[in-house]
Design a protein around this motif. Structure first.
Motif, PDB file in Angstrom:
ATOM      1  N   THR A  77      16.698  14.311  17.628  1.00 26.53           N
ATOM      2  CA  THR A  77      15.588  13.466  18.062  1.00 26.53           C
ATOM      3  C   THR A  77      15.318  12.424  16.984  1.00 26.53           C
ATOM      4  N   MET A  78      15.410  11.171  17.375  1.00 25.68           N
ATOM      5  CA  MET A  78      15.124  10.051  16.480  1.00 25.68           C
ATOM      6  C   MET A  78      13.696   9.569  16.693  1.00 25.68           C
ATOM      7  N   TYR A  79      13.126   8.958  15.666  1.00 24.66           N
ATOM      8  CA  TYR A  79      11.787   8.375  15.753  1.00 24.66           C
ATOM      9  C   TYR A  79      11.919   6.856  15.707  1.00 24.66           C
ATOM     10  N   TYR A  80      11.249   6.178  16.633  1.00 19.03           N
ATOM     11  CA  TYR A  80      11.370   4.712  16.730  1.00 19.03           C
ATOM     12  C   TYR A  80      11.220   4.066  15.347  1.00 19.03           C
ATOM     13  N   GLY A  81      12.035   3.087  15.077  1.00 18.92           N
ATOM     14  CA  GLY A  81      11.953   2.348  13.819  1.00 18.92           C
ATOM     15  C   GLY A  81      12.749   2.941  12.685  1.00 18.92           C
ATOM     16  N   ASP A  82      13.065   4.240  12.754  1.00 23.93           N
ATOM     17  CA  ASP A  82      13.891   4.820  11.695  1.00 23.93           C
ATOM     18  C   ASP A  82      15.277   4.182  11.687  1.00 23.93           C
ATOM     19  N   GLU A  83      15.720   3.730  12.872  1.00 22.93           N
ATOM     20  CA  GLU A  83      17.064   3.144  12.963  1.00 22.93           C
ATOM     21  C   GLU A  83      17.146   1.782  12.300  1.00 22.93           C
ATOM     22  N   ILE A  84      16.016   1.194  11.923  1.00 23.19           N
ATOM     23  CA  ILE A  84      16.053  -0.073  11.178  1.00 23.19           C
ATOM     24  C   ILE A  84      15.523   0.099   9.755  1.00 23.19           C
ATOM     25  N   GLY A  85      15.314   1.360   9.350  1.00 25.26           N
ATOM     26  CA  GLY A  85      14.881   1.631   7.978  1.00 25.26           C
ATOM     27  C   GLY A  85      13.411   1.395   7.731  1.00 25.26           C
ATOM     28  N   MET A  86      12.578   1.471   8.775  1.00 24.19           N
ATOM     29  CA  MET A  86      11.138   1.286   8.573  1.00 24.19           C
ATOM     30  C   MET A  86      10.584   2.337   7.623  1.00 24.19           C
ATOM     31  N   LYS A  87       9.643   1.903   6.797  1.00 26.58           N
ATOM     32  CA  LYS A  87       8.930   2.794   5.875  1.00 26.58           C
ATOM     33  C   LYS A  87       7.473   2.916   6.303  1.00 26.58           C
ATOM     34  N   ASP A  88       6.779   3.895   5.706  1.00 23.20           N
ATOM     35  CA  ASP A  88       5.332   3.969   5.888  1.00 23.20           C
ATOM     36  C   ASP A  88       4.704   2.655   5.424  1.00 23.20           C
ATOM     37  N   VAL A  89       3.662   2.248   6.122  1.00 23.91           N
ATOM     38  CA  VAL A  89       2.964   1.006   5.778  1.00 23.91           C
ATOM     39  C   VAL A  89       1.581   1.349   5.238  1.00 23.91           C
ATOM     40  N   PRO A  90       1.228   0.863   4.046  1.00 23.80           N
ATOM     41  CA  PRO A  90      -0.122   1.121   3.516  1.00 23.80           C
ATOM     42  C   PRO A  90      -1.185   0.566   4.467  1.00 23.80           C
ATOM     43  N   ILE A  91      -2.236   1.337   4.692  1.00 21.68           N
ATOM     44  CA  ILE A  91      -3.289   0.945   5.630  1.00 21.68           C
ATOM     45  C   ILE A  91      -4.566   0.614   4.845  1.00 21.68           C
ATOM     46  N   PRO A  92      -5.041  -0.618   4.932  1.00 22.47           N
ATOM     47  CA  PRO A  92      -6.305  -0.953   4.264  1.00 22.47           C
ATOM     48  C   PRO A  92      -7.435  -0.086   4.812  1.00 22.47           C
ATOM     49  N   PRO A  93      -8.422   0.256   3.976  1.00 22.33           N
ATOM     50  CA  PRO A  93      -9.509   1.138   4.431  1.00 22.33           C
ATOM     51  C   PRO A  93     -10.196   0.680   5.709  1.00 22.33           C
ATOM     52  N   ASP A  94     -10.318  -0.635   5.894  1.00 24.22           N
ATOM     53  CA  ASP A  94     -11.025  -1.106   7.089  1.00 24.22           C
ATOM     54  C   ASP A  94     -10.167  -1.088   8.351  1.00 24.22           C
ATOM     55  N   MET A  95      -8.884  -0.707   8.205  1.00 23.92           N
ATOM     56  CA  MET A  95      -8.004  -0.616   9.378  1.00 23.92           C
ATOM     57  C   MET A  95      -7.588   0.819   9.703  1.00 23.92           C
ATOM     58  N   VAL A  96      -8.099   1.791   8.944  1.00 27.82           N
ATOM     59  CA  VAL A  96      -7.741   3.185   9.189  1.00 27.82           C
ATOM     60  C   VAL A  96      -8.191   3.607  10.586  1.00 27.82           C
ATOM     61  N   GLN A  97      -7.306   4.261  11.309  1.00 33.73           N
ATOM     62  CA  GLN A  97      -7.572   4.677  12.679  1.00 33.73           C
ATOM     63  C   GLN A  97      -7.579   6.199  12.851  1.00 33.73           C
ATOM     64  N   ASP A  98      -6.761   6.915  12.102  1.00 30.10           N
ATOM     65  CA  ASP A  98      -6.503   8.334  12.359  1.00 30.10           C
ATOM     66  C   ASP A  98      -7.685   9.215  11.953  1.00 30.10           C
ATOM     67  N   PRO A  99      -8.090  10.163  12.821  1.00 33.53           N
ATOM     68  CA  PRO A  99      -9.257  11.013  12.532  1.00 33.53           C
ATOM     69  C   PRO A  99      -9.208  11.742  11.183  1.00 33.53           C
ATOM     70  N   PRO A 100      -8.090  12.398  10.793  1.00 32.40           N
ATOM     71  CA  PRO A 100      -8.100  13.078   9.486  1.00 32.40           C
ATOM     72  C   PRO A 100      -8.336  12.123   8.322  1.00 32.40           C
ATOM     73  N   ALA A 101      -7.791  10.909   8.415  1.00 31.38           N
ATOM     74  CA  ALA A 101      -7.978   9.929   7.337  1.00 31.38           C
ATOM     75  C   ALA A 101      -9.419   9.473   7.255  1.00 31.38           C
ATOM     76  N   LYS A 102     -10.066   9.369   8.405  1.00 31.78           N
ATOM     77  CA  LYS A 102     -11.476   8.977   8.401  1.00 31.78           C
ATOM     78  C   LYS A 102     -12.360  10.098   7.873  1.00 31.78           C
ATOM     79  N   ARG A 103     -11.981  11.327   8.188  1.00 29.32           N
ATOM     80  CA  ARG A 103     -12.802  12.466   7.772  1.00 29.32           C
ATOM     81  C   ARG A 103     -12.627  12.786   6.290  1.00 29.32           C
ATOM     82  N   PHE A 104     -11.393  12.601   5.796  1.00 27.05           N
ATOM     83  CA  PHE A 104     -11.102  12.886   4.393  1.00 27.05           C
ATOM     84  C   PHE A 104     -10.539  11.629   3.734  1.00 27.05           C
TER      85      PHE A 104
END
Length: 553
Positions: free
Chosen positions: A377-404
């Motif tokens: 099973t491949m994950y979209y973007g891995d085939e072009i070498g995508m990396k994690d992208v830093p998320i500015p605090p005002d653009m955070v969306q994910d519940p765990p990141a908002k909670r902690f």
């Protein structure tokens, strides 16, 4: 194709490509990917050579957990499109030979699902027992010590009815009571709704959570737990409120033996499988984060469980040749008779492989994924070498990141938009993307890499093409070979065909000396420059290089 090879089904021979729909392609400029956007890129996926797409949740949802809080299991969220849009996607995918797998979230619904609205309306509502309700403990607190995956008690008090309901994840995601036959029937019918529409299979979310202890016993204390361990693991300088520290410590303190992986869960998995078996060549894939010896039980005692319980070892293990080599062997030995293996390198819940191991090793990882025995099973973007992208605090969306905040717990970095070209917003949207685009998207994108014969994309396409064309690589046997240093070595064989895969998981040159007097030629290198090279007795591998050798007959 031989008659022997024909006995393998599409999900055994093929490659699955996961699409996170919010981030794949936006067709209407609202900054969020959608179904027409996916449809517009099916030709790319056909060109790439994958066999099936798995689409993360697209159902109506308040989006408290981005679709994993379902408010209606038999419709499409308007941000993604309509049922007509889905039908067009399905028809177009099938016309291109692509299968379509949907995400199914049976453990919990949204608290805005009509079933839960009824359930919480009164203690005597007919749907009260569709969810898990309990009286308070004698002290008025939660019924037991079960903890939410997202932190804190897994019990939420309902003032109106004076009871607690159970939620393994967010409080807005109440768990269904799968011990109730009416719940079973209603949920299994949602599977039939999509199977009848032509869907080819389902990835089943948190399958190991589905049944809870019927006595609601407290979870035991983890014998390896040491008070204060959480604080020791915090990044230097991070200060947290005491409440958050206590929640995190509680998660580490208890072993979830009574609220996950209960013996009765296999009865439910068997019923899910029975529904799939009502339709030809459908597949059930279970999301299960468990040690291998417990994971493989989800195949069922008689092969009547999940077709493929997801194997996440390549995501979870340290990137170390010795550990990975022995894990592959242990997994192969643990598989029940006739069980089909599978491997996953990345997904929407974990850091991207290029961020975990670096881009050089990510190429080696691609070769590993696409040459092991079993379904990759491949994950979209891995085939072009995508990396994690830093998320500015005002653009955070994910519940765990908002909670902690500040702990790097969010999953947004691995969910950023697909990078299609060098134009504005990487060609993902004409609007403002819901998550930021990578700074290096002008170098790492589909358009640029299609024209570079040594790019990530060219490597992936070459690996996929070789795998598809050679039965030894898509249905052949696996045998580990003697290894040394940072090298992994194994053989794939089918009939008279033999391939030897050598992978250097280190950043120094290595020499493989265990080949013996076997004439071979290189058919593919992760460096894309050794095709046709003749080798025997020993093989030199550069730093961060993998090679596939074909044994000459």
């Amino acid at each position: 194709m031989s008659s022997e090879e024909k006995r393998y089904l599409w999900w055994q021979k093929g490659i699955i490509y996961q699409i996170y729909p919010r981030s794949f392609m936006d067709s209407n400029g609202d900054g969020i990917g959608d179904l027409p956007g996916i449809t517009s890129k099916l030709s790319y996926l056909e060109w790439l050579g994958v066999d099936a797409i798995w689409i993360s949740p697209i159902y109506p949802s308040p989006m408290a957990d981005f679709g994993y809080d379902v408010a209606d299991y038999t419709d499409i969220h308007p941000i993604f499109g309509t049922l007509d849009d889905f039908d067009r996607l399905l028809e177009e995918a099938h016309s291109k030979g692509l299968k379509v797998i949907l995400d199914w979230v049976p453990n919990h619904t949204s608290d805005e699902h009509p079933w839960f609205i009824e359930s919480r309306s009164s203690r005597d509502n007919p749907k009260r027992d569709w969810y898990i309700w309990r009286d308070p403990a004698p002290d008025g607190g939660p019924p037991n010590n079960w903890q939410s995956v997202f932190g804190g008690s897994a019990w939420e008090y309902d003032e109106r009815t004076g009871q607690y309901y159970y939620h393994a994840f967010l409080a807005k995601q109440p768990d269904l009571n799968w011990r109730n036959p009416e719940v079973q029937e209603a949920m299994l019918n949602t599977l039939r709704f999509w199977f009848d529409r032509g869907v080819d299979g389902f990835r089943v979310d948190v399958m190991w959570h589905l049944i809870k202890d019927d006595q609601f016993r407290d979870n035991p204390i983890n014998p390896d737990y040491k008070p204060g361990a959480y604080l020791k693991n915090l990044p230097e300088g991070v200060q947290l409120p005491q409440e958050i520290i206590e929640m995190a410590e509680a998660q580490m303190k208890y072993l979830p033996v009574y609220n996950t992986d209960r013996p009765e869960v296999h009865d439910i998995v068997r019923k899910i499988r029975q529904v799939a078996d009502e339709y030809p060549e459908r597949v059930i894939i279970g999301e299960i984060y468990l040690p291998v010896e417990r994971l493989v039980k989800y195949y069922g005692e008689h092969g009547d469980g999940a077709h493929m319980p997801f194997n996440f070892q390549l995501i979870l293990l340290p990137w170390n040749a010795d550990e990975i080599f022995h894990a592959i062997d242990a997994y192969e030995k643990a598989l029940p008779e006739n069980a089909w293996p599978n491997w996953v390198l990345g997904n929407h819940d974990n850091h991207r492989i290029a961020s975990r191991v670096g881009r050089d090793q990510a190429r080696v990882a691609a070769m590993l994924l696409l040459t092991l025995r079993g379904t990759p099973t491949m994950y979209y973007g891995d085939e072009i070498g995508m990396k994690d992208v830093p998320i500015p605090p005002d653009m955070v969306q994910d519940p765990p990141a908002k909670r902690f905040p500040g702990l790097g717990l969010g999953r947004d970095p691995e969910r950023t938009p697909m990078q299609w070209d060098s134009g504005p917003n990487a060609g993902f949207t004409t609007g403002t993307p819901w998550l930021p685009i990578a700074d290096d998207y002008k170098e790492y994108n589909v358009e640029v890499e299609r024209n570079n014969p040594k790019s990530f994309l060219s490597l992936y396409r070459a690996l996929i093409g070789l795998r598809r064309s050679e039965p030894a690589l898509h249905v052949g046997s696996y045998k580990s070979l003697p290894r040394n240093g940072d090298l992994i070595a194994y053989e794939r064989a089918y009939g008279q065909q033999r391939f030897i895969v050598l992978l250097n998981l280190g950043n120094q040159q290595q020499t493989y000396t265990e080949l013996g007097d076997i004439p071979c030629q290189v058919v593919l290198s992760t460096h894309m420059d050794r095709h046709g090279e003749k080798v025997s007795r020993e093989v030199n591998l550069r730093a961060n290089e993998g090679v596939i050798l074909q044994v000459e007959q």
